[in-house]
Design an enzyme around this catalytic site. Structure first.
Site, PDB file in Angstrom:
ATOM      1  N   SER A 426       0.821  -1.209   0.000  1.00  0.00           N
ATOM      2  CA  SER A 426       0.000   0.000   0.000  1.00  0.00           C
ATOM      3  C   SER A 426       0.853   1.256   0.000  1.00  0.00           C
ATOM      4  O   SER A 426       0.323   2.351  -0.184  1.00  0.00           O
ATOM      5  CB  SER A 426      -0.961   0.001   1.179  1.00  0.00           C
ATOM      6  OG  SER A 426      -0.326  -0.409   2.340  1.00  0.00           O
ATOM      7  N   HIS A 447      -2.887  -3.001  -6.202  1.00  0.00           N
ATOM      8  CA  HIS A 447      -3.275  -2.520  -4.878  1.00  0.00           C
ATOM      9  C   HIS A 447      -4.784  -2.627  -4.689  1.00  0.00           C
ATOM     10  O   HIS A 447      -5.536  -1.781  -5.162  1.00  0.00           O
ATOM     11  CB  HIS A 447      -2.783  -1.069  -4.704  1.00  0.00           C
ATOM     12  CG  HIS A 447      -3.066  -0.497  -3.353  1.00  0.00           C
ATOM     13  ND1 HIS A 447      -3.355   0.821  -3.150  1.00  0.00           N
ATOM     14  CD2 HIS A 447      -3.135  -1.073  -2.135  1.00  0.00           C
ATOM     15  CE1 HIS A 447      -3.575   1.029  -1.864  1.00  0.00           C
ATOM     16  NE2 HIS A 447      -3.447  -0.102  -1.234  1.00  0.00           N
ATOM     17  N   GLU A 459      -5.802  -0.325  -7.736  1.00  0.00           N
ATOM     18  CA  GLU A 459      -4.803   0.575  -8.337  1.00  0.00           C
ATOM     19  C   GLU A 459      -3.720  -0.316  -8.948  1.00  0.00           C
ATOM     20  O   GLU A 459      -3.155  -1.165  -8.253  1.00  0.00           O
ATOM     21  CB  GLU A 459      -4.167   1.466  -7.263  1.00  0.00           C
ATOM     22  CG  GLU A 459      -5.043   2.607  -6.806  1.00  0.00           C
ATOM     23  CD  GLU A 459      -4.357   3.510  -5.781  1.00  0.00           C
ATOM     24  OE1 GLU A 459      -4.716   4.687  -5.708  1.00  0.00           O
ATOM     25  OE2 GLU A 459      -3.467   3.046  -5.032  1.00  0.00           O
ATOM     26  N   ASN A 497      -4.506   6.876  -1.550  1.00  0.00           N
ATOM     27  CA  ASN A 497      -3.974   7.141  -0.206  1.00  0.00           C
ATOM     28  C   ASN A 497      -3.260   8.487  -0.148  1.00  0.00           C
ATOM     29  O   ASN A 497      -3.269   9.161   0.880  1.00  0.00           O
ATOM     30  CB  ASN A 497      -3.029   6.026   0.239  1.00  0.00           C
ATOM     31  CG  ASN A 497      -3.800   4.757   0.557  1.00  0.00           C
ATOM     32  OD1 ASN A 497      -5.025   4.794   0.697  1.00  0.00           O
ATOM     33  ND2 ASN A 497      -3.112   3.637   0.656  1.00  0.00           N
TER      34      ASN A 497
HETATM   35  P1  NAI Z   1      -1.708  -9.153   7.586  1.00  0.00           P
HETATM   36  O1  NAI Z   1      -0.767  -8.873   8.670  1.00  0.00           O
HETATM   37  O2  NAI Z   1      -3.150  -9.369   7.886  1.00  0.00           O
HETATM   38  O3  NAI Z   1      -1.219 -10.474   6.801  1.00  0.00           O
HETATM   39  C1  NAI Z   1       0.078 -10.691   6.395  1.00  0.00           C
HETATM   40  C2  NAI Z   1       0.273 -12.198   6.243  1.00  0.00           C
HETATM   41  O4  NAI Z   1       1.522 -12.421   5.610  1.00  0.00           O
HETATM   42  C3  NAI Z   1       0.315 -12.942   7.576  1.00  0.00           C
HETATM   43  O5  NAI Z   1      -0.548 -14.053   7.525  1.00  0.00           O
HETATM   44  C4  NAI Z   1       1.760 -13.393   7.684  1.00  0.00           C
HETATM   45  O6  NAI Z   1       1.912 -14.636   8.366  1.00  0.00           O
HETATM   46  C5  NAI Z   1       2.143 -13.524   6.228  1.00  0.00           C
HETATM   47  N1  NAI Z   1       3.580 -13.452   5.957  1.00  0.00           N
HETATM   48  C6  NAI Z   1       4.504 -12.632   6.507  1.00  0.00           C
HETATM   49  N2  NAI Z   1       5.711 -12.863   5.949  1.00  0.00           N
HETATM   50  C7  NAI Z   1       5.535 -13.851   5.037  1.00  0.00           C
HETATM   51  C8  NAI Z   1       6.387 -14.533   4.145  1.00  0.00           C
HETATM   52  N3  NAI Z   1       7.689 -14.245   4.058  1.00  0.00           N
HETATM   53  N4  NAI Z   1       5.875 -15.504   3.355  1.00  0.00           N
HETATM   54  C9  NAI Z   1       4.554 -15.804   3.425  1.00  0.00           C
HETATM   55  N5  NAI Z   1       3.707 -15.184   4.246  1.00  0.00           N
HETATM   56  C10 NAI Z   1       4.187 -14.225   5.045  1.00  0.00           C
HETATM   57  O7  NAI Z   1      -1.504  -7.996   6.526  1.00  0.00           O
HETATM   58  P2  NAI Z   1      -2.545  -7.380   5.495  1.00  0.00           P
HETATM   59  O8  NAI Z   1      -3.325  -6.327   6.139  1.00  0.00           O
HETATM   60  O9  NAI Z   1      -3.225  -8.506   4.797  1.00  0.00           O
HETATM   61  O10 NAI Z   1      -1.568  -6.640   4.469  1.00  0.00           O
HETATM   62  C11 NAI Z   1      -0.810  -7.359   3.536  1.00  0.00           C
HETATM   63  C12 NAI Z   1      -0.286  -6.395   2.489  1.00  0.00           C
HETATM   64  O11 NAI Z   1      -1.379  -5.731   1.883  1.00  0.00           O
HETATM   65  C13 NAI Z   1       0.610  -5.300   3.035  1.00  0.00           C
HETATM   66  O12 NAI Z   1       1.602  -5.027   2.078  1.00  0.00           O
HETATM   67  C14 NAI Z   1      -0.316  -4.109   3.197  1.00  0.00           C
HETATM   68  O13 NAI Z   1       0.342  -2.885   3.129  1.00  0.00           O
HETATM   69  C15 NAI Z   1      -1.209  -4.309   1.991  1.00  0.00           C
HETATM   70  N6  NAI Z   1      -2.527  -3.703   2.083  1.00  0.00           N
HETATM   71  C16 NAI Z   1      -3.220  -3.731   3.260  1.00  0.00           C
HETATM   72  C17 NAI Z   1      -4.459  -3.136   3.339  1.00  0.00           C
HETATM   73  C18 NAI Z   1      -5.224  -3.174   4.625  1.00  0.00           C
HETATM   74  O14 NAI Z   1      -6.158  -2.362   4.784  1.00  0.00           O
HETATM   75  N7  NAI Z   1      -4.929  -4.070   5.525  1.00  0.00           N
HETATM   76  C19 NAI Z   1      -5.073  -2.468   2.184  1.00  0.00           C
HETATM   77  C20 NAI Z   1      -4.293  -2.566   0.974  1.00  0.00           C
HETATM   78  C21 NAI Z   1      -3.051  -3.137   0.962  1.00  0.00           C
END
Ligand code: NAI
Length: 706
Positions: A426, A447, A459, A497
């Site tokens: 993001s 995104h 995006e 954003n």
């Molecule tokens: P989250 O913390 O809910 O999930 C991340 C997941 O990735 C976890 O299950 C973790 O165990 C796993 N993980 C970490 N390192 C890993 C690796 N090396 N290999 C495989 N799995 C791994 O995070 P979330 O919120 O889902 O965000 C994920 C991405 O999406 C981030 O880059 C965030 O910036 C982006 N994003 C998040 C939004 C939000 O509102 N939460 C909106 C748009 C984008």
């Protein structure tokens, strides 16, 4: 000729095939031609029945011709158009023989209103077969008899749900609610329609399956008044009175039920005429066309590029975003390898996917068998097993550059050389993420917004090194997933954003001046935003917003200086909803301001005696000015695409036509003079973008049209 009639065993089969168009639409000339055909058929004494079927693949009738609606000049013309169109279903209803609508593909708006006049409706079980009345989403109401006939067919409450919510239902839901009488495979559609007439099966048509409670509520005035009151409250709560169409549609539906079809139809055409002339309707129709234009965008001017097929994918990270993305891909029949660091994380991710599917089953959009089939498409793994055959990887692991970089370099050796590598980051630069990759041309940002199943925008982040082939493939995939793609440049904050950040920062300035978060939120709800800035901060995570705010400050300088309140609350452990420590807290079922946060920021909001108009202006103009800077820097290609992104990404109020459309309506000079005042009063952060200054100097406009 649009209608071709063939007669078999004294049954007239009317084929709808709008000349020179890919889809069937209803317009005045089309309606008149069908009226003529039907009148001719009504004279044939030997005729046993009539079937209406479409000759277009996967589409029955897409709806009324929106260009015709847009061309309506005044209320009177609107009333006349609607009354004229109402004649057709009424005529069909009065025919001396049974009529069957054989529906394959979308049957929307005027298309559904037309077939509501038929004796019997058969739909195919194809994924593409969907029926609905989306008129209120265009600021109008169903003006061809739909408000009057739908409640008779499916019952009042389901009808209110469809009409007021502009809903489109899949065939299975239509069958369960009685909107269609049968569901058959495509191949049997016509033969079954013939059989229904030949064997008189239409006579056995089941009446709608009303429950006893529904009957009690709907079939007497008192019960209906209760439903009316509740529906009105719910509309006003959702729309704050900004959208006149659902309110008018509700009144019309009640008029039809109370006074009968003839008076009801009159009321319906009057309502249509009044609505079609509103500013809201014009803005919403403008958006419809903008959305259609977006559908045609490919992401490159090079038309000879070959799209890559995406049949197999992998999603890395089974968290909030990864699980949502995996569910979406599998829903569209793309297989997914879902990878995370351990079984526990995978289990949680799979449970999220199953829950999303279960909601679809509960809402009758999917069968339990289909749920199992879709879930079967998601294969969990903690290794790179199966990655060699994937066409696309979407990375959604934690927002940490080092973690993402390491992952991307490991990915390269685990996938085929043609696979596209997308990141859902993001805020991070996609070229930084791919820094250690050898083939950077296949790296792109995808995104998605949270929650994935609800937010329509994606995006697509493009770096100069990203190949056009990659971009067009991802744009096409995004559309195939039912999302709205907007191609944006790889610069911090991307588009949505980046525009949001100064707006949320301005809300913090207002708080510092002593205005309570709930009042600030209310100001923006009144403007039409789906939630206020402090509710938004709590829901996206104050920590995430604060991190992103610092990235933007570093890139864009003091204009984007992070308000100290954000740092203070983070230091005190206030992350928002995720740890139930935010600007708000729950007290039982109620959400109330979290007053404990005031000891962290060192002051309390004052008692407010009045609401100043300037508060809204300050927050909205921060967005407008940042949007102009994005256009100047060519982060996005056009104001139209920017408007789409703000509406579909954060729910900027559609009735305003979009952020730049709103600025356009104010006029460039007004925008500049307002920014000048704010600049003098509050400093650099309101310095008018040269985009506006230049336009004002040239007497130009943001949009060429009005
Ligand atoms: P989250 O913390 O809910 O999930 C991340 C997941 O990735 C976890 O299950 C973790 O165990 C796993 N993980 C970490 N390192 C890993 C690796 N090396 N290999 C495989 N799995 C791994 O995070 P979330 O919120 O889902 O965000 C994920 C991405 O999406 C981030 O880059 C965030 O910036 C982006 N994003 C998040 C939004 C939000 O509102 N939460 C909106 C748009 C984008």
């Amino acid at each position: 000729m649009t209608f071709h009639v063939e007669t078999k065993n004294n049954i007239a089969i009317v084929n709808f095939d709008l000349e020179g168009e890919k889809i069937n639409k209803i317009s005045t000339p089309v309606g008149e031609e069908l009226e003529k055909v039907v009148k001719e058929l009504s004279k044939q004494t030997l005729l046993k029945g009539m079937i209406l079927i479409s000759s277009k693949p996967d589409i029955f009738i897409a709806g009324a011709d929106i260009n015709e609606i847009l061309a309506i000049q005044n209320v009177e013309e609107g009333i006349q158009k609607s009354a004229h169109a109402q004649r057709l279903p009424t005529l069909i209803e009065s025919l001396p023989f049974p009529t069957v609508a054989a529906i394959d593909g979308a049957c929307l708006g005027g298309g559904l209103e037309l077939v509501l006049g038929f004796t019997y409706r058969i739909a195919t079980n194809s994924d593409k077969t969907k029926l609905g009345l989306p008129e209120v989403s265009l600021g109008i109401l169903p003006g061809m008899g739909g408000c009057c006939r739908l409640p008779e067919v499916v019952g009042l409450r389901p009808a209110l749900d469809m009409i007021l919510g502009a809903k489109v239902w899949p065939a299975i839901k239509c069958l369960k609610t009685g909107l269609v009488d049968e569901m058959v495979p495509k191949e049997l559609l016509l033969s079954r329609a013939i059989e229904v007439i030949e064997k008189g099966l239409w006579k056995k048509r089941k009446k709608s399956k009303f429950s006893l409670l529904n009957l009690l509520l709907e079939k007497n005035r008192l019960g209906r008044s209760f439903i009316y009151k509740k529906a009105k409250e719910s509309i006003l709560q959702k729309t704050r009175g900004h959208y006149p169409a659902p309110l008018k549609a509700l009144d019309v539906i009640y008029e039809c039920l109370d006074r009968g079809l003839t008076d009801g139809l009159k009321k319906e055409s009057e309502g249509f005429g009044l609505l079609v002339e509103t500013e809201t309707c014009k803005n919403l129709i403008g958006l419809f066309f903008q959305r259609e234009a977006t559908k045609k965008l490919t992401g490159s001017s090079n038309t000879s590029l070959k799209l890559q097929k995406i049949k197999h994918s992998a999603v890395i990270g089974a968290g909030a975003m990864g699980a949502g993305i995996a569910q979406l891909l599998s829903f569209k029949n793309i297989s997914v390898r879902l990878k995370d660091v351990n079984e526990l994380a995978l289990g949680k991710g799979l449970a999220v996917c199953r829950k999303l599917y279960q909601e679809l089953v509960d809402r009758r959009h999917l069968t339990s068998r289909e749920l199992d089939q879709k879930m079967f498409l998601i294969g969990p793994t903690t290794e790179f097993r199966g990655f060699k055959r994937v066409d696309l990887v979407i990375e959604a692991v934690v927002e940490d550059l080092a973690v993402k970089q390491k992952l991307f370099s490991a990915l390269e050796s685990s996938v085929s050389k043609d696979a596209i590598l997308a990141t859902n980051t993001s805020s991070l630069s996609i070229s930084d993420i791919a820094a250690q990759c050898q083939y950077k041309d296949r790296v792109v940002g995808m995104h998605f917004f949270n929650p994935v199943h609800k937010m329509p925008l994606v995006e697509i982040i493009v770096d100069p090194i990203t190949s056009d082939q990659t971009v067009v493939t991802i744009v096409e995939l995004t559309k195939q997933l039912g999302k709205v793609p907007v191609v944006v440049k790889n610069k911090p904050g991307f588009l949505v954003n980046r525009i949001l950040m100064p707006y949320m920062n301005e809300a913090a300035y207002l708080l510092e001046e002593g205005i309570a978060p709930s009042i600030i939120d209310d100001v923006m709800l009144d403007f039409g935003m789906p939630m206020g800035p402090f509710t938004l901060l709590d829901s996206v995570g104050i920590d995430i917003a604060q991190k992103a705010a610092h990235v933007l400050h570093q890139t864009f300088g003091d204009r984007m200086k992070v308000h100290p309140i954000l740092d203070q609350v983070i230091q005190a452990g206030y992350y928002g909803n995720k740890n139930q420590k935010g600007f708000y807290k729950r007290e039982g079922k109620r959400r109330v301001e979290n007053k404990a946060i005031y000891s962290v920021i060192g002051f309390k909001p004052k008692e407010q005696e009045y609401i100043s108009d300037e508060w809204e202006t300050r927050m909205v103009f921060q967005m407008i000015n940042e949007a102009a800077l994005c256009l100047e820097e060519k982060i996005v290609a056009s104001p139209g695409e920017l408007d789409m992104a703000m509406i579909f990404g954060i729910g900027f109020p559609p009735f305003r036509g979009g952020l730049m459309r709103y600025a356009h309506k104010l006029g460039v000079e007004k925008v500049v003079s307002e920014l000048d005042i704010l600049h003098r009063r509050y400093g650099e952060r309101f310095k008018p973008a040269s985009y506006f200054k230049n336009l004002a100097a040239q007497g130009g406009k943001i949009y060429a049209d009005n």
